[in-house]
Design a protein around this motif. Structure first.
Motif, mmCIF file in Angstrom:
data_model
loop_
_atom_site.group_PDB
_atom_site.id
_atom_site.type_symbol
_atom_site.label_atom_id
_atom_site.label_comp_id
_atom_site.label_asym_id
_atom_site.label_seq_id
_atom_site.Cartn_x
_atom_site.Cartn_y
_atom_site.Cartn_z
ATOM 1 N N VAL A 53 0.869 -1.178 0.000
ATOM 2 C CA VAL A 53 0.000 0.000 0.000
ATOM 3 C C VAL A 53 0.905 1.226 0.000
ATOM 4 C CG1 VAL A 53 -1.812 1.259 1.209
ATOM 5 C CG2 VAL A 53 -1.792 -1.253 1.263
ATOM 6 N N VAL A 54 0.760 2.057 -1.021
ATOM 7 C CA VAL A 54 1.587 3.250 -1.178
ATOM 8 C C VAL A 54 0.815 4.461 -0.675
ATOM 9 C CG1 VAL A 54 2.832 4.701 -2.827
ATOM 10 C CG2 VAL A 54 2.764 2.220 -3.157
ATOM 11 N N GLY A 55 1.387 5.139 0.330
ATOM 12 C CA GLY A 55 0.738 6.323 0.888
ATOM 13 C C GLY A 55 -0.542 5.995 1.614
ATOM 14 N N PRO A 56 -0.496 5.133 2.649
ATOM 15 C CA PRO A 56 -1.733 4.724 3.313
ATOM 16 C C PRO A 56 -2.372 5.789 4.189
ATOM 17 C CG PRO A 56 0.129 3.891 4.528
ATOM 18 C CD PRO A 56 0.678 4.530 3.269
ATOM 19 N N GLY A 57 -1.689 6.939 4.389
ATOM 20 C CA GLY A 57 -2.247 7.951 5.280
ATOM 21 C C GLY A 57 -2.513 7.338 6.642
ATOM 22 N N PRO A 58 -3.703 7.544 7.197
ATOM 23 C CA PRO A 58 -3.994 7.037 8.541
ATOM 24 C C PRO A 58 -4.291 5.541 8.595
ATOM 25 C CG PRO A 58 -5.870 8.227 7.709
ATOM 26 C CD PRO A 58 -4.771 8.414 6.699
ATOM 27 N N GLY A 59 -4.227 4.824 7.477
ATOM 28 C CA GLY A 59 -4.266 3.370 7.494
ATOM 29 C C GLY A 59 -5.600 2.685 7.357
ATOM 30 N N VAL A 60 -6.634 3.373 6.896
ATOM 31 C CA VAL A 60 -7.952 2.751 6.755
ATOM 32 C C VAL A 60 -7.908 1.615 5.729
ATOM 33 C CG1 VAL A 60 -10.347 3.133 6.040
ATOM 34 C CG2 VAL A 60 -9.199 4.798 7.521
ATOM 35 N N GLY A 61 -7.379 1.890 4.548
ATOM 36 C CA GLY A 61 -7.267 0.863 3.514
ATOM 37 C C GLY A 61 -6.259 -0.210 3.881
ATOM 38 N N VAL A 72 0.839 -7.449 4.399
ATOM 39 C CA VAL A 72 0.644 -6.111 3.837
ATOM 40 C C VAL A 72 1.766 -5.214 4.341
ATOM 41 C CG1 VAL A 72 -0.930 -4.159 3.570
ATOM 42 C CG2 VAL A 72 -1.862 -6.459 3.884
ATOM 43 N N VAL A 73 2.416 -4.552 3.385
ATOM 44 C CA VAL A 73 3.469 -3.594 3.693
ATOM 45 C C VAL A 73 2.988 -2.235 3.221
ATOM 46 C CG1 VAL A 73 5.857 -2.901 3.223
ATOM 47 C CG2 VAL A 73 5.285 -5.330 3.467
ATOM 48 N N ALA A 74 3.177 -1.224 4.044
ATOM 49 C CA ALA A 74 2.831 0.143 3.667
ATOM 50 C C ALA A 74 4.096 0.978 3.611
ATOM 51 C CB ALA A 74 1.871 0.748 4.673
ATOM 52 N N VAL A 75 4.208 1.831 2.585
ATOM 53 C CA VAL A 75 5.273 2.824 2.528
ATOM 54 C C VAL A 75 4.618 4.195 2.535
ATOM 55 C CG1 VAL A 75 7.029 1.381 1.453
ATOM 56 C CG2 VAL A 75 5.451 2.636 -0.001
ATOM 57 N N GLU A 76 5.061 5.033 3.456
ATOM 58 C CA GLU A 76 4.435 6.335 3.706
ATOM 59 C C GLU A 76 5.537 7.350 4.013
ATOM 60 O OE1 GLU A 76 2.516 9.473 4.251
ATOM 61 O OE2 GLU A 76 1.132 7.803 3.957
ATOM 62 N N PRO A 77 5.589 8.471 3.286
ATOM 63 C CA PRO A 77 6.637 9.451 3.540
ATOM 64 C C PRO A 77 6.442 10.289 4.802
ATOM 65 C CG PRO A 77 5.241 10.199 1.745
ATOM 66 C CD PRO A 77 4.796 8.809 2.101
ATOM 67 N N HIS A 83 2.857 6.809 11.938
ATOM 68 C CA HIS A 83 2.422 6.518 13.310
ATOM 69 C C HIS A 83 0.919 6.254 13.368
ATOM 70 C CE1 HIS A 83 6.252 7.116 15.209
ATOM 71 N NE2 HIS A 83 6.376 8.325 14.691
ATOM 72 N N ALA A 84 0.139 7.054 12.638
ATOM 73 C CA ALA A 84 -1.322 6.866 12.637
ATOM 74 C C ALA A 84 -1.696 5.511 12.036
ATOM 75 C CB ALA A 84 -1.998 7.999 11.874
ATOM 76 N N VAL A 95 1.013 -6.813 9.200
ATOM 77 C CA VAL A 95 1.166 -5.448 8.687
ATOM 78 C C VAL A 95 2.518 -4.878 9.097
ATOM 79 C CG1 VAL A 95 0.276 -3.078 8.755
ATOM 80 C CG2 VAL A 95 -1.309 -5.006 8.753
ATOM 81 N N THR A 96 3.196 -4.272 8.115
ATOM 82 C CA THR A 96 4.441 -3.551 8.355
ATOM 83 C C THR A 96 4.287 -2.161 7.760
ATOM 84 O OG1 THR A 96 5.685 -5.608 8.139
ATOM 85 C CG2 THR A 96 6.943 -3.560 8.004
ATOM 86 N N VAL A 97 4.629 -1.134 8.523
ATOM 87 C CA VAL A 97 4.568 0.249 8.041
ATOM 88 C C VAL A 97 5.985 0.800 8.025
ATOM 89 C CG1 VAL A 97 3.607 2.552 8.422
ATOM 90 C CG2 VAL A 97 2.266 0.520 9.042
ATOM 91 N N GLN A 98 6.418 1.304 6.853
ATOM 92 C CA GLN A 98 7.786 1.782 6.673
ATOM 93 C C GLN A 98 7.784 3.151 6.000
ATOM 94 O OE1 GLN A 98 9.439 -1.329 4.224
ATOM 95 N NE2 GLN A 98 9.631 -2.756 5.939
ATOM 96 N N GLY A 99 8.915 3.828 6.102
ATOM 97 C CA GLY A 99 9.102 5.058 5.353
ATOM 98 C C GLY A 99 9.329 4.731 3.890
ATOM 99 N N GLY A 100 8.946 5.647 3.036
ATOM 100 C CA GLY A 100 9.126 5.461 1.596
ATOM 101 C C GLY A 100 8.020 6.138 0.837
ATOM 102 N N ASP A 101 8.143 6.115 -0.474
ATOM 103 C CA ASP A 101 7.108 6.692 -1.333
ATOM 104 C C ASP A 101 7.069 5.925 -2.643
ATOM 105 O OD1 ASP A 101 9.218 7.726 -2.950
ATOM 106 O OD2 ASP A 101 9.219 9.602 -1.839
ATOM 107 N N ALA A 102 6.251 6.378 -3.567
ATOM 108 C CA ALA A 102 6.051 5.643 -4.817
ATOM 109 C C ALA A 102 7.331 5.543 -5.642
ATOM 110 C CB ALA A 102 4.944 6.298 -5.642
ATOM 111 N N GLU A 103 8.162 6.558 -5.627
ATOM 112 C CA GLU A 103 9.396 6.520 -6.419
ATOM 113 C C GLU A 103 10.502 5.739 -5.728
ATOM 114 O OE1 GLU A 103 10.885 10.002 -8.413
ATOM 115 O OE2 GLU A 103 8.908 10.930 -8.297
ATOM 116 N N SER A 104 10.403 5.558 -4.426
ATOM 117 C CA SER A 104 11.447 4.888 -3.657
ATOM 118 C C SER A 104 10.800 4.063 -2.550
ATOM 119 C CB SER A 104 12.407 5.932 -3.082
ATOM 120 O OG SER A 104 13.446 5.307 -2.386
ATOM 121 N N THR A 105 10.347 2.862 -2.915
ATOM 122 C CA THR A 105 9.632 2.031 -1.951
ATOM 123 C C THR A 105 10.575 1.309 -0.990
ATOM 124 O OG1 THR A 105 9.635 0.073 -3.366
ATOM 125 C CG2 THR A 105 7.758 1.615 -3.601
ATOM 126 N N GLY A 106 11.813 1.073 -1.416
ATOM 127 C CA GLY A 106 12.748 0.318 -0.599
ATOM 128 C C GLY A 106 12.423 -1.168 -0.533
#
Length: 195
Positions: A53-61, A72-77, A83-84, A95-106
């Motif tokens: 999930v790219v850019g999950p924001g507060p994580g509803v999806g 499910v892995v989320a990347v969020e800048p 944290h949310a 579920v794993t939440v990590q730093g990253g974005d669409a251009e650099s998912t890691g």
């Protein structure tokens, strides 16, 4: 220098932080919920998939996908949104939440069966490299699902269609979708990484 409205929109939605980020996160959680659920439905998850999930924001999806996928892995800048999302998904061991974005998912090559993103595409500075990165992390035959507010999408449906194809996806479908009740019209896209 950015004008105040652009600055405020960026702090609330583009790169949420501070009080405006908290307000933006609350709005995203409530106003995007129907769209998040729709994109998870479109993924047709069976319980065996690995999902990014790219850019999950507060994580509803993110939480919705976690209830139907193996991992499910989320990347969020935005640190505030990471944290949310992690808080919303606390107690879910898939579920794993990590730093990253669409251009650099890691993320590793060909790691995911599905990549999804809701109301994030319009924030990507350069869509084709971002889409190429998402193609890289999808396994052959994997599915890309995107949804975004139509009024904020540069190039509209035709532009998104062209960019998804230019990034190397096949079986591209782009359509308009209206959430039931309230909410702006969404442009949604589905595409496949060729085998």
């Amino acid at each position: 220098m950015s004008s105040f409205p652009e600055f405020a929109l960026d702090r609330a939605f583009g790169h949420p932080r501070g009080l405006l980020g908290a307000a933006g996160g609350w709005l995203m959680a409530h106003r995007n919920a129907a769209t998040e659920q729709q994109v998870v439905r479109l993924a047709r998850l069976s319980g065996a998939e690995r999902v990014l999930v790219v850019g999950p924001g507060p994580g509803v999806g993110l939480r919705a996908a976690a209830g139907q996928a193996a991992q499910v892995v989320a990347v969020e800048p935005s640190e505030q949104m990471r944290h949310a999302a992690a808080h919303r998904c606390s107690g879910l061991d898939n579920v794993t939440v990590q730093g990253g974005d669409a251009e650099s998912t890691g993320q590793p090559d060909a790691e995911f069966d599905v990549v999804m993103s809701v109301n994030n595409v319009q924030l990507w500075p350069d869509r084709i490299p971002a889409l190429a990165e998402l193609r890289r992390v999808l396994r052959p035959g994997g599915t890309l699902l995107l949804s975004t507010h139509s009024q904020w999408l540069p190039g509209g449906r035709a532009g998104l269609d062209a960019d998804v194809r230019a990034a190397g996806f096949t079986d591209v479908q782009v359509w308009a979708w209206q959430p039931r009740g309230r909410g702006p019209t969404q442009v949604q896209a589905r595409a496949v990484r060729p085998g």
